[in-house]
Design an enzyme around this catalytic site. Sequence first.
Site, PDB file in Angstrom:
ATOM      1  N   TYR A 129      -6.147  11.803  11.102  1.00  0.00           N
ATOM      2  CA  TYR A 129      -5.136  10.840  10.623  1.00  0.00           C
ATOM      3  C   TYR A 129      -4.944   9.719  11.656  1.00  0.00           C
ATOM      4  O   TYR A 129      -4.968   8.535  11.309  1.00  0.00           O
ATOM      5  CB  TYR A 129      -3.817  11.582  10.377  1.00  0.00           C
ATOM      6  CG  TYR A 129      -2.716  10.722   9.783  1.00  0.00           C
ATOM      7  CD1 TYR A 129      -2.665  10.471   8.418  1.00  0.00           C
ATOM      8  CD2 TYR A 129      -1.716  10.173  10.586  1.00  0.00           C
ATOM      9  CE1 TYR A 129      -1.649   9.699   7.868  1.00  0.00           C
ATOM     10  CE2 TYR A 129      -0.692   9.402  10.044  1.00  0.00           C
ATOM     11  CZ  TYR A 129      -0.665   9.175   8.684  1.00  0.00           C
ATOM     12  OH  TYR A 129       0.342   8.393   8.150  1.00  0.00           O
TER      13      TYR A 129
ATOM     14  N   SER B  65       0.406   3.403  10.477  1.00  0.00           N
ATOM     15  CA  SER B  65       1.398   4.378  10.959  1.00  0.00           C
ATOM     16  C   SER B  65       1.518   4.207  12.467  1.00  0.00           C
ATOM     17  O   SER B  65       0.581   3.735  13.120  1.00  0.00           O
ATOM     18  CB  SER B  65       0.902   5.797  10.659  1.00  0.00           C
ATOM     19  OG  SER B  65       1.625   6.750  11.409  1.00  0.00           O
TER      20      SER B  65
HETATM   21  P1  NAD Z   1       2.869  10.538  -0.204  1.00  0.00           P
HETATM   22  O1  NAD Z   1       1.943  11.694  -0.019  1.00  0.00           O
HETATM   23  O2  NAD Z   1       4.162  10.757  -0.901  1.00  0.00           O
HETATM   24  O3  NAD Z   1       2.118   9.338  -0.919  1.00  0.00           O
HETATM   25  C1  NAD Z   1       0.756   9.102  -0.797  1.00  0.00           C
HETATM   26  C2  NAD Z   1       0.236   8.673  -2.140  1.00  0.00           C
HETATM   27  O4  NAD Z   1      -1.151   8.398  -2.028  1.00  0.00           O
HETATM   28  C3  NAD Z   1       0.399   9.767  -3.211  1.00  0.00           C
HETATM   29  O5  NAD Z   1       0.955   9.199  -4.380  1.00  0.00           O
HETATM   30  C4  NAD Z   1      -1.028  10.232  -3.446  1.00  0.00           C
HETATM   31  O6  NAD Z   1      -1.253  10.694  -4.765  1.00  0.00           O
HETATM   32  C5  NAD Z   1      -1.796   8.946  -3.150  1.00  0.00           C
HETATM   33  N1  NAD Z   1      -3.218   9.192  -2.889  1.00  0.00           N
HETATM   34  C6  NAD Z   1      -3.764  10.088  -2.025  1.00  0.00           C
HETATM   35  N2  NAD Z   1      -5.101  10.032  -2.101  1.00  0.00           N
HETATM   36  C7  NAD Z   1      -5.412   9.087  -3.009  1.00  0.00           C
HETATM   37  C8  NAD Z   1      -6.618   8.562  -3.533  1.00  0.00           C
HETATM   38  N3  NAD Z   1      -7.817   9.041  -3.140  1.00  0.00           N
HETATM   39  N4  NAD Z   1      -6.567   7.565  -4.458  1.00  0.00           N
HETATM   40  C9  NAD Z   1      -5.370   7.092  -4.874  1.00  0.00           C
HETATM   41  N5  NAD Z   1      -4.181   7.554  -4.439  1.00  0.00           N
HETATM   42  C10 NAD Z   1      -4.210   8.540  -3.519  1.00  0.00           C
HETATM   43  O7  NAD Z   1       3.121   9.947   1.255  1.00  0.00           O
HETATM   44  P2  NAD Z   1       4.079   8.750   1.739  1.00  0.00           P
HETATM   45  O8  NAD Z   1       4.939   9.306   2.800  1.00  0.00           O
HETATM   46  O9  NAD Z   1       4.690   8.042   0.591  1.00  0.00           O
HETATM   47  O10 NAD Z   1       2.995   7.810   2.460  1.00  0.00           O
HETATM   48  C11 NAD Z   1       2.534   6.570   1.943  1.00  0.00           C
HETATM   49  C12 NAD Z   1       1.744   5.869   3.028  1.00  0.00           C
HETATM   50  O11 NAD Z   1       2.589   5.610   4.143  1.00  0.00           O
HETATM   51  C13 NAD Z   1       0.557   6.691   3.542  1.00  0.00           C
HETATM   52  O12 NAD Z   1      -0.537   5.838   3.819  1.00  0.00           O
HETATM   53  C14 NAD Z   1       1.112   7.273   4.837  1.00  0.00           C
HETATM   54  O13 NAD Z   1       0.078   7.588   5.754  1.00  0.00           O
HETATM   55  C15 NAD Z   1       1.990   6.125   5.314  1.00  0.00           C
HETATM   56  N6  NAD Z   1       3.042   6.532   6.249  1.00  0.00           N
HETATM   57  C16 NAD Z   1       4.036   7.383   5.846  1.00  0.00           C
HETATM   58  C17 NAD Z   1       5.020   7.734   6.775  1.00  0.00           C
HETATM   59  C18 NAD Z   1       6.158   8.659   6.409  1.00  0.00           C
HETATM   60  O14 NAD Z   1       6.865   9.095   7.308  1.00  0.00           O
HETATM   61  N7  NAD Z   1       6.421   8.935   5.139  1.00  0.00           N
HETATM   62  C19 NAD Z   1       4.967   7.237   8.084  1.00  0.00           C
HETATM   63  C20 NAD Z   1       3.926   6.383   8.455  1.00  0.00           C
HETATM   64  C21 NAD Z   1       2.959   6.027   7.517  1.00  0.00           C
END
Ligand code: NAD
Length: 257
Positions: A161, A148
């Site tokens: 985070y 991120s």
């Molecule tokens: P989200 O919460 O929709 O998805 C995260 C997924 O990880 C979920 O399906 C959740 O069930 C799963 N998860 C959590 N803990 C887990 C575990 N112990 N074992 C297996 N699965 C697990 O969030 P997102 O926005 O889709 O984010 C996905 C990735 O992208 C994350 O790593 C997040 O930090 C990163 N990210 C997202 C953004 C954003 O703006 N959406 C920006 C930068 C980075």
Amino acid sequence: MSLPDFSLSGRRALVTGASGGLGRHFAGVLARAGATVVLAARRAEALADAVEELRAEGLQAHAVAMDVTDEASVAAAFAAAEQVLGAPLDLLVNNAGVAGEGFAHEITVAGWDQVVDTNLKGPWLVSREFVQRLLPQALPGVVIHISSILGQRVAQSVSAYCASKAGLLHLTEAQALEWSRHGIRVNAMAPGYIETDLNREFFQSEPGLRLIKRMTARRLGRAEELDGALLLLASPAGSFINGSVITVDGAHLCSSL
Ligand code: NAD
């Protein structure tokens, strides 16, 4: 001269946290580029929908249950995937992640552990299992860690985070240093704020709209705007990209000091 090869045909990919959000999206992108995809998340039932949707498009998709923080669960998921595919996985997207909230002096040990275990220990455990299955057969592979922009700079109230995502960027380099000689590439993507089902409501609220106004691009990113970076890192087009991070944030990190 031929154009770069972005195809993933014949590849076997696993995406963690693939029951929703970006993980589900990434699985679809990899499958449409030709890979057979294994969608992993804690509740296999929740993955059924996603797998069904991909299969309805004529794509190759499977589901396995995996908690990325649990060593035994990770090993069992890889064994199950390998059994279905008949060969080791050769592409891994470490996408599962949790945000956590609270000022650094308020976070509980349990809260800290949940974030760091999921976002840093998890990707290490999953990539360790992935590589342990490739090395004995001298097979090449690709790891993509989803970090991120909060791993590159900081914001208030998300210190665990930020620390976990910064650690993931350093892990990317450390793993590339060790595994490059074995034909294994390890890179990271650092998205800015991307609109997903989970944050859509927040970004329509007053504080969310104020945050968007402070962003360099004055808008959120769309999931599909990550696809080019994902495919570059995953495919033969990125064959000499190793130990790198690709930031996809509409210049958010370039905000004025
Ligand atoms: P989200 O919460 O929709 O998805 C995260 C997924 O990880 C979920 O399906 C959740 O069930 C799963 N998860 C959590 N803990 C887990 C575990 N112990 N074992 C297996 N699965 C697990 O969030 P997102 O926005 O889709 O984010 C996905 C990735 O992208 C994350 O790593 C997040 O930090 C990163 N990210 C997202 C953004 C954003 O703006 N959406 C920006 C930068 C980075």
